[in-house]
Design an enzyme around this catalytic site. Structure first.
Site, PDB file in Angstrom:
ATOM      1  N   CYS A  87      29.795  35.978  41.752  1.00  0.00           N
ATOM      2  CA  CYS A  87      29.760  34.666  42.400  1.00  0.00           C
ATOM      3  C   CYS A  87      29.641  34.848  43.911  1.00  0.00           C
ATOM      4  CB  CYS A  87      31.013  33.859  42.036  1.00  0.00           C
ATOM      5  SG  CYS A  87      32.529  34.458  42.828  1.00  0.00           S
ATOM      6  N   ASN A 105      38.562  39.463  35.046  1.00  0.00           N
ATOM      7  CA  ASN A 105      38.883  38.159  35.607  1.00  0.00           C
ATOM      8  C   ASN A 105      40.239  37.713  35.069  1.00  0.00           C
ATOM      9  OD1 ASN A 105      37.361  37.833  33.092  1.00  0.00           O
ATOM     10  ND2 ASN A 105      37.243  35.649  33.517  1.00  0.00           N
ATOM     11  N   GLU A 129      35.298  41.346  39.772  1.00  0.00           N
ATOM     12  CA  GLU A 129      34.872  42.152  40.902  1.00  0.00           C
ATOM     13  C   GLU A 129      35.962  42.209  41.970  1.00  0.00           C
ATOM     14  OE1 GLU A 129      31.205  39.772  39.481  1.00  0.00           O
ATOM     15  OE2 GLU A 129      33.372  39.541  39.534  1.00  0.00           O
ATOM     16  N   CYS A 149      38.291  36.858  40.143  1.00  0.00           N
ATOM     17  CA  CYS A 149      37.145  37.385  39.419  1.00  0.00           C
ATOM     18  C   CYS A 149      37.338  38.882  39.163  1.00  0.00           C
ATOM     19  CB  CYS A 149      35.874  37.167  40.223  1.00  0.00           C
ATOM     20  SG  CYS A 149      35.484  35.431  40.515  1.00  0.00           S
TER      21      CYS A 149
END
Length: 135
Positions: A93, A49, A62, A60
């Site tokens: 998220c 992140n 990911e 983020c």
């Protein structure tokens, strides 16, 4: 017992997610997350992140991993490991769930923390009504 032994996470992905976690830029939230994924051919991409003073411009872990993958020309991944030191482990998220769904709704997601706690399933389990536009 090592984290890899307590989880179903691919040891290579877990190590890469932990390394990315260590490089997270989180001066505002102090909440570090690392992610690592691999494509069907075994190519590994990781990301951390990255926060920004203009909060909406942060990324983020990911998304960072997906952006690296897509920037290399790959368009799908087989599995992703998300590493944090929260309990329970941090889960992607909502925005990340949709980004992951765009590329691989069937991919395996393993969220793990330093205690070896695990949350896992397929991307589509994390976002049951995700959508993709025709390409």
């Amino acid at each position: 017992m090592s984290d890899a032994a307590r989880t179903a996470a691919d040891p290579r992905l877990l190590a890469a997610a932990k390394a990315a976690f260590a490089n997270a830029y989180a001066p505002y939230s102090h909440f570090h997350v690392g992610a690592a994924l691999h494509t069907p051919d075994g190519t590994l991409f990781s990301g951390a992140n990255v926060e920004n003073a203009s909060y909406g411009l942060g990324r983020c872990a990911e998304q960072s991993a997906i952006q690296g993958m897509a920037s290399s020309g790959a368009r799908e991944f087989s599995s992703i490991v998300v590493y944090s030191e929260s309990s329970p482990p941090a889960s992607p998220c909502g925005a990340c769930r949709q980004v992951l769904f765009e590329f691989s709704p069937e991919a395996q997601v393993t969220c793990v923390n330093h205690l070896g706690e695990v949350i896992e399933g397929q991307v589509k389990d994390f976002l049951p009504h995700g959508f993709r536009l025709e390409r």
